[in-house]
Design a protein around this motif. Structure first.
Motif, short mmCIF file in Angstrom:
data_model
loop_
_atom_site.label_atom_id
_atom_site.label_comp_id
_atom_site.label_asym_id
_atom_site.label_seq_id
_atom_site.Cartn_x
_atom_site.Cartn_y
_atom_site.Cartn_z
N LEU A 85 25.23 51.36 82.16
CA LEU A 85 26.17 51.95 83.54
C LEU A 85 27.33 51.13 83.86
O LEU A 85 28.43 51.66 83.97
CB LEU A 85 25.27 52.00 84.78
CG LEU A 85 26.00 52.68 86.06
CD1 LEU A 85 26.44 54.01 85.86
CD2 LEU A 85 25.04 52.35 87.17
N GLU A 96 29.71 51.91 80.86
CA GLU A 96 30.32 53.18 80.80
C GLU A 96 31.31 53.51 82.01
O GLU A 96 32.68 54.01 81.66
CB GLU A 96 29.12 54.37 80.95
CG GLU A 96 29.48 55.88 81.19
CD GLU A 96 28.21 56.56 81.58
OE1 GLU A 96 28.53 57.05 82.75
OE2 GLU A 96 27.30 56.38 80.82
N THR A 97 31.07 52.79 83.05
CA THR A 97 31.90 53.11 84.15
C THR A 97 33.18 52.28 83.95
O THR A 97 34.24 53.05 84.23
CB THR A 97 31.42 52.37 85.35
OG1 THR A 97 30.18 53.16 85.69
CG2 THR A 97 32.25 52.57 86.58
N GLU A 125 19.57 50.28 81.33
CA GLU A 125 20.35 51.27 82.12
C GLU A 125 21.42 50.93 82.96
O GLU A 125 22.58 51.11 83.12
CB GLU A 125 19.55 52.21 83.05
CG GLU A 125 18.39 53.13 82.40
CD GLU A 125 17.66 53.96 83.12
OE1 GLU A 125 17.34 53.48 84.23
OE2 GLU A 125 17.35 55.17 82.83
N GLN A 146 36.32 59.98 78.06
CA GLN A 146 35.11 60.01 79.17
C GLN A 146 33.88 60.22 78.08
O GLN A 146 33.83 60.90 77.35
CB GLN A 146 35.24 61.19 80.13
CG GLN A 146 36.54 61.14 81.11
CD GLN A 146 36.55 59.93 81.89
OE1 GLN A 146 35.59 59.70 82.64
NE2 GLN A 146 37.62 59.05 81.75
N ARG A 147 32.83 59.31 78.56
CA ARG A 147 31.64 59.39 77.81
C ARG A 147 30.55 59.30 78.87
O ARG A 147 30.54 58.61 79.97
CB ARG A 147 31.72 58.32 76.90
CG ARG A 147 31.45 56.86 77.57
CD ARG A 147 32.80 56.13 77.78
NE ARG A 147 33.30 55.94 76.62
CZ ARG A 147 34.91 56.20 76.86
NH1 ARG A 147 35.46 56.47 78.12
NH2 ARG A 147 35.71 56.03 75.58
N THR A 148 29.26 59.76 78.50
CA THR A 148 28.10 59.53 79.40
C THR A 148 26.80 59.07 78.41
O THR A 148 26.81 59.87 77.20
CB THR A 148 27.71 60.79 80.24
OG1 THR A 148 28.71 61.22 80.86
CG2 THR A 148 26.54 60.73 81.08
N VAL A 202 24.68 60.04 74.00
CA VAL A 202 25.92 60.04 74.13
C VAL A 202 26.55 61.33 73.79
O VAL A 202 26.51 61.91 73.00
CB VAL A 202 26.70 58.81 73.22
CG1 VAL A 202 26.75 59.14 72.13
CG2 VAL A 202 27.98 58.55 73.95
N ASN A 205 35.26 54.48 81.11
CA ASN A 205 35.69 55.80 81.89
C ASN A 205 36.74 55.63 82.87
O ASN A 205 37.66 56.48 82.90
CB ASN A 205 34.34 56.65 82.70
CG ASN A 205 33.50 57.06 81.50
OD1 ASN A 205 33.81 57.21 80.46
ND2 ASN A 205 32.35 57.62 81.95
N ARG A 253 27.93 69.41 84.03
CA ARG A 253 29.02 68.76 84.01
C ARG A 253 30.25 69.46 84.06
O ARG A 253 31.40 69.25 84.53
CB ARG A 253 28.83 67.46 83.03
CG ARG A 253 30.10 66.36 83.32
CD ARG A 253 29.73 65.38 82.22
NE ARG A 253 28.44 64.91 82.56
CZ ARG A 253 27.37 64.75 81.34
NH1 ARG A 253 27.95 64.79 80.41
NH2 ARG A 253 26.09 64.43 81.70
N THR A 299 22.94 58.36 78.22
CA THR A 299 21.62 58.64 78.91
C THR A 299 20.69 57.99 78.31
O THR A 299 20.40 58.27 77.05
CB THR A 299 21.50 60.25 78.88
OG1 THR A 299 22.61 60.79 79.68
CG2 THR A 299 20.43 60.39 80.00
N GLU A 317 19.47 67.26 77.91
CA GLU A 317 21.04 66.99 77.96
C GLU A 317 21.93 68.08 77.69
O GLU A 317 22.82 67.90 78.51
CB GLU A 317 20.90 66.21 76.61
CG GLU A 317 20.53 64.78 76.43
CD GLU A 317 21.14 63.98 77.64
OE1 GLU A 317 22.39 63.76 77.73
OE2 GLU A 317 20.29 63.41 78.48
#
Length: 370
Positions: A336, A339-340, A332, A232-234, A224, A343, A256, A236, A249
């Motif tokens: 997703l 996360e979406t 995943e 904002q976060r991602t 993360v 964000n 990014r 993976t 990463e």
């Protein structure tokens, strides 16, 4: 010819008015109001079985309340006489022995149970007999729960801890700068699980039902990267959590935040969280360039709570990962969507712990030279 009543209820006008008011206002307990109605009906000359049927009690109760009224008056009929309390099974000395036993380790058992403690008190001669429920109630008053064990990492708070903590807190106090974004980075492993039997969906009158048995489907790793000031976060998903994955990463973060001069990276002191991972898996020039793109800010050992990425993990666990996910694709897809949504709403972290608060809370750990 029926037998004449031995105890006849004859109310005075004041008593009748008092009982009538009690039944109308409804401020008394159900038991008291039932007895008030019982006395009013008995005063009208009704038979016990008729009174019992109207108020919903037995004829024995009706006769008992009539007797109490005649012998003791209105208060005796309406209210129970206070009963003398039984002396406690464990006095102060016995309670002290119980607490001492709870704070010691049982022989041949991992933790104490209530029954083990009850048997132990009998063996020690504290009491002749005692129930496990009495032991439980006694311990509840002392806030001791021998069946609970907490596990945590104990940090050695010294000079190294303090300077790293203050470096992290200084970083969090910085205003937002697009040229120097602050990124909190962390990783966790996740056990994928599948249902052995299909769960049953909720229906009116029944909640959803899930069989407790499950099937293990391997583990995956989550990375993360959380930017707290922008919300904002991602997240993976990777199969492993080695140096190669960590380097990948950092390459993704470099792309990014391509417009940034420096990326301030807050992370813990895991062995893979080092610029060495870049030199191990990338050409030397690229590894050197990438390592200089980051400003490395490490949290103290055993102080991952200082990493705001931990806040995201906590939310992710509560909102998304409590369900059983059996495949990488399923994991995943859920991540997703989670996360979406966060964000899109730019959910930020409201960090409150400052250097002044830290110095007040940990003041005994400062001034090491004195």
């Amino acid at each position: 010819m029926g037998r004449k009543k031995q105890f006849v209820v004859v109310l005075t006008a004041n008593e009748r008015q008092e009982l009538t008011d009690m039944t109308r206002k409804g401020v008394h307990s159900a038991r008291v109001m039932t007895r008030a109605r019982l006395l009013l009906l008995s005063d009208q000359g009704l038979k016990d079985r008729d009174v019992a049927e109207r108020v919903g009690v037995s004829t024995v109760t009706v006769a008992s309340i009539r007797r109490k009224f005649v012998q003791g008056g209105l208060q005796a009929a309406l209210y129970e006489r206070a009963r003398p309390k039984q002396p406690p099974k464990l006095n102060a000395h016995g309670t002290a022995i119980l607490i001492a036993e709870v704070c010691s380790a049982p022989v041949g058992r991992e933790t104490w149970t209530m029954q083990l403690l009850a048997d132990r008190l009998v063996t020690l001669g504290v009491v002749d007999s005692i129930s496990d429920e009495t032991v439980r109630r006694t311990l509840k008053k002392t806030f001791l729960k021998p069946w609970q064990v907490e596990s945590w990492c104990v940090a050695q708070v010294g000079a190294d801890f303090v300077w790293r903590m203050e470096a992290v807190l200084d970083t969090y106090a910085l205003p937002y700068d697009a040229r120097r974004p602050v990124i909190c980075f962390d990783e966790k492993s996740y056990q994928m699980l599948d249902h052995v039997r299909d769960p049953l969906p909720p229906v009116p009158g029944h909640p959803a039902r899930v069989d407790h048995e499950y099937k293990r489907c391997g583990t995956v790793n989550f990375f993360v990267a959380f930017e707290p000031l922008m919300g904002q976060r991602t997240v993976t998903v990777t199969e492993r959590r080695g140096n190669a994955e960590f380097a990948a990463e950092l390459q993704a973060l470099d792309v990014r935040y391509a417009a940034a001069d420096t990326i301030v990276l807050v992370l813990d002191q895991l062995s893979t969280h080092s610029p060495a991972a870049l030199y191990q898996h990338l050409p030397a020039e690229e590894a050197r360039r990438l390592s200089r793109r980051f400003e490395w800010v490490y949290t103290p050992k055993h102080a991952s709570w200082l990493n705001m990425a931990e806040l995201e993990w906590s939310v992710l666990q509560r909102q998304c990962l409590g369900q059983r996910l059996a495949s990488v694709d399923a994991v995943e897809a859920e991540l997703l969507a989670w996360e979406t949504d966060r964000n899109a709403r730019s959910v930020r972290a409201n960090w409150q712990f400052s250097i002044s608060a830290a110095r007040d809370k940990l003041k005994r750990h400062y001034h090491f030279g004195e």
